[in-house]
Scaffold this motif. Structure first.
Motif, PDB file in Angstrom:
ATOM      1  N   THR A  22      72.565 -53.720 -48.161  1.00 10.74           N
ATOM      2  CA  THR A  22      73.209 -54.018 -49.437  1.00 10.74           C
ATOM      3  C   THR A  22      72.621 -55.275 -50.052  1.00 10.74           C
ATOM      4  O   THR A  22      72.113 -56.131 -49.341  1.00 10.74           O
ATOM      5  CB  THR A  22      74.737 -54.196 -49.276  1.00 10.74           C
ATOM      6  OG1 THR A  22      75.321 -54.337 -50.561  1.00 10.74           O
ATOM      7  CG2 THR A  22      75.073 -55.403 -48.437  1.00 10.74           C
ATOM      8  N   ASP A  23      72.691 -55.347 -51.341  1.00 11.63           N
ATOM      9  CA  ASP A  23      72.408 -56.591 -52.042  1.00 11.63           C
ATOM     10  C   ASP A  23      73.581 -56.909 -52.974  1.00 11.63           C
ATOM     11  O   ASP A  23      73.468 -57.729 -53.869  1.00 11.63           O
ATOM     12  CB  ASP A  23      71.089 -56.534 -52.805  1.00 11.63           C
ATOM     13  CG  ASP A  23      71.070 -55.434 -53.863  1.00 11.63           C
ATOM     14  OD1 ASP A  23      72.043 -54.658 -53.951  1.00 11.63           O
ATOM     15  OD2 ASP A  23      70.073 -55.352 -54.598  1.00 11.63           O
ATOM     16  N   ASP A  24      74.703 -56.262 -52.726  1.00 11.04           N
ATOM     17  CA  ASP A  24      75.924 -56.467 -53.497  1.00 11.04           C
ATOM     18  C   ASP A  24      76.546 -57.805 -53.101  1.00 11.04           C
ATOM     19  O   ASP A  24      76.917 -57.995 -51.937  1.00 11.04           O
ATOM     20  CB  ASP A  24      76.896 -55.318 -53.218  1.00 11.04           C
ATOM     21  CG  ASP A  24      78.240 -55.497 -53.911  1.00 11.04           C
ATOM     22  OD1 ASP A  24      78.329 -56.324 -54.842  1.00 11.04           O
ATOM     23  OD2 ASP A  24      79.200 -54.807 -53.507  1.00 11.04           O
ATOM     24  N   ALA A  27      79.834 -57.597 -51.179  1.00  6.02           N
ATOM     25  CA  ALA A  27      79.673 -57.188 -49.783  1.00  6.02           C
ATOM     26  C   ALA A  27      79.117 -58.337 -48.942  1.00  6.02           C
ATOM     27  O   ALA A  27      79.535 -58.528 -47.796  1.00  6.02           O
ATOM     28  CB  ALA A  27      78.754 -55.974 -49.694  1.00  6.02           C
TER      29      ALA A  27
END
Length: 123
Positions: A22-24, A27
């Motif tokens: 992820t690169d959110d 998150a």
């Protein structure tokens, strides 16, 4: 950072980040919160981690961003954590560990494999 805090942070990142894609930012924030809660459960206060790492969020985010490539020069905290742990766990020098990270990236399994190979070649 205390030796115990540094070891915990190294171990936690190696155990948890390889499974995360992820690169959110939300998150990543959750991961940082999870790491700090895990440290607290181990009796490691946040202050021991914050002594050396300005932002757990930024270190985790940067590690996830550079998982497949080389680390940016601006993130010395991640680089030093990874190279230090790789050197300790495999018996190679920290300079050799740094060269492997620059060449391979931050994939922990690949780093371990190459470090063990490098160690065997030196013996």
């Amino acid at each position: 950072m205390s030796g115990r805090g540094l070891d915990f942070f190294d171990r936690w990142m190696a155990e948890h980040l390889p499974n995360v894609l992820t690169d959110d930012p939300v998150a990543v924030r959750d991961l940082a919160d999870e790491m700090m809660k895990a440290a607290a459960r181990e009796g490691i206060p946040a202050s021991q981690i914050d002594e050396e790492v300005d932002s757990v969020f930024e270190v985790i985010f940067e590690a996830l961003q550079h998982r497949e490539g080389s680390l940016g020069e601006s993130d010395q905290a991640v680089f030093e954590l990874l190279s230090g742990r790789l050197a300790r766990e495999t018996g190679i020098t920290q300079e050799q560990a740094g060269e492997l990270i620059e060449t391979i990236g931050t994939d922990w399994d690949a780093l371990l494999r190459e470090a063990h190979f490098l160690k065997e070649q030196g013996e």
